[in-house]
Design a protein around this motif. Structure first.
Motif: not given
Length: 373
Positions: A215-218, A220-227
């Motif tokens: 994930l860290l090396l991607n 284009d990773a689609d990361l969630p927003s903080l709650p």
């Protein structure tokens, strides 16, 4: 000495200029901090929780986390004098100096907030000058402070892993447990991510977190927003315990002014900051008689210090090493210019007049000017 008046946005752009003026300091924005608070809680609210922020800035985030968790003791380090003084008003224990040279125990903090300086510095390897990320240097220095099972909150630029340091992605994969979540910070200004997870017990769980590494090396990773609201199952921070050792070997007027303001602890602060027994735990002994020419070098290195008295009065002498950071533009790419921070070390020999508490700099001139703390 680096002169900020030489800065302009002609070649670097606003972000690089801001980095130069702040020496790599990016304060975590309030919206991101609020999202982090929604994601965490104390594992045992009845026990005091010990928090470490090795690059604490003005102490704002550490203070906010402590207020949110309750019953929290906050420890930090800050290299900038003005930010150190502000942090000292908000945190329980702050040292003034370069956090890369902080002297502290391993495995004591129940929670570590890790938002180090961003950028590249130069170091020597095999006799050659090589570039290394500041984030990597600070991580190597402070990763061991967290107890096994302790909670890490890391705020880092997203490009750090996939563009600059794949090695650091491996280190995080080996360090963090499988329940780690990587969020997108609330502001897009500095392209930051927020990594929240527990320090892995590598004896019980020896396999690295490969999903986190990928994930860290991607890029284009689609990361969630903080709650946006408190999580029903937040990340829990264990208590940890107070460190036996937590100090910097440097001597600054800012640090002494804070020590003097703590009426009940000034003598203890003097012992901690100036006496080499408390810094190294050992008084070094010479294998041969010390010649007069050795004394300046020993004083400057901090290897020889203590109270000196003559007909002019009594002085507490201490050698210090100050870190000076010079920030310049490095190699330009198509979309950006890399910022290179060069950390240089200047030795100083200081003496405190015990009758007036004036600070005398005797590095270059025995009759140097006095600075009243």
């Amino acid at each position: 000495m680096f002169d900020k008046r030489n800065l302009s946005s002609l070649s670097s752009g606003a972000r690089q200029d801001a980095n130069k003026l702040a020496r790599g300091y990016y304060r975590t924005d309030d919206k991101t901090t609020l999202g982090i608070l929604h994601a965490i809680a104390a594992k045992d609210p009845e026990k005091p929780l010990f928090l470490l922020d090795p690059c604490c800035g003005e102490g704002i985030v550490a203070h906010d986390i402590a207020e949110h968790l309750g019953n929290t003791r906050t420890y930090g380090a800050e290299i900038d004098g003005e930010r150190f003084l502000k942090a000292s008003e908000k945190m329980d224990r702050v040292v003034h100096g370069d956090a890369l040279y902080l002297t502290a125990n391993q495995s004591w903090a129940g929670l570590m907030f890790f938002n180090p300086p961003y950028g590249t510095t130069q170091t020597k390897s095999a006799g050659k000058e090589v570039n290394i990320r500041l984030e990597e240097l600070f991580w190597i220095r402070h990763a061991s402070r967290l107890v096994t099972g302790g909670l890490l909150i890391a705020v880092l630029p997203d490009y750090l892993f996939f563009r600059e340091s794949r090695k650091l992605a491996d280190q995080f994969a080996n360090y963090l447990s499988d329940d780690t979540i990587v969020y997108r910070a609330e502001t897009a200004q500095f392209k930051q991510i927020v990594i929240i997870g527990h320090r892995r017990d590598r004896q019980r769980f020896p396999t690295p977190n490969l999903d986190l590494r990928n994930l860290l090396l991607n890029h284009d990773a689609d990361l969630p927003s903080l709650p946006q609201e408190p999580l029903s199952s937040p990340f829990l921070a264990p208590a940890g315990h107070a460190p036996d050792i937590f100090h910097a070997s440097s001597l600054t007027t800012e640090a002494v002014s804070v020590a003097i303001s703590n009426d009940n602890s000034f003598d203890k602060e003097l012992e901690r900051m100036f006496l080499s027994e408390t810094i190294s735990g050992t008084r070094f002994r010479s294998v041969a008689a010390i010649r007069e020419g050795h004394i300046p070098a020993l004083l400057a290195s901090g290897g020889l210090d203590g109270i000196v008295q003559d007909e002019q009065g009594a002085y507490l002498v201490r050698g210090t090493v100050n870190t000076v950071i010079e920030v310049t533009d490095g190699e330009a790419t198509e979309n950006s210019t890399k910022t290179i921070s060069t950390r240089k070390h200047e030795t100083r020999i200081m003496a405190w007049d015990l009758s007036t508490f004036d600070l005398i700099d005797i590095t270059d001139n025995p009759a140097a000017r006095k600075e009243t703390a």
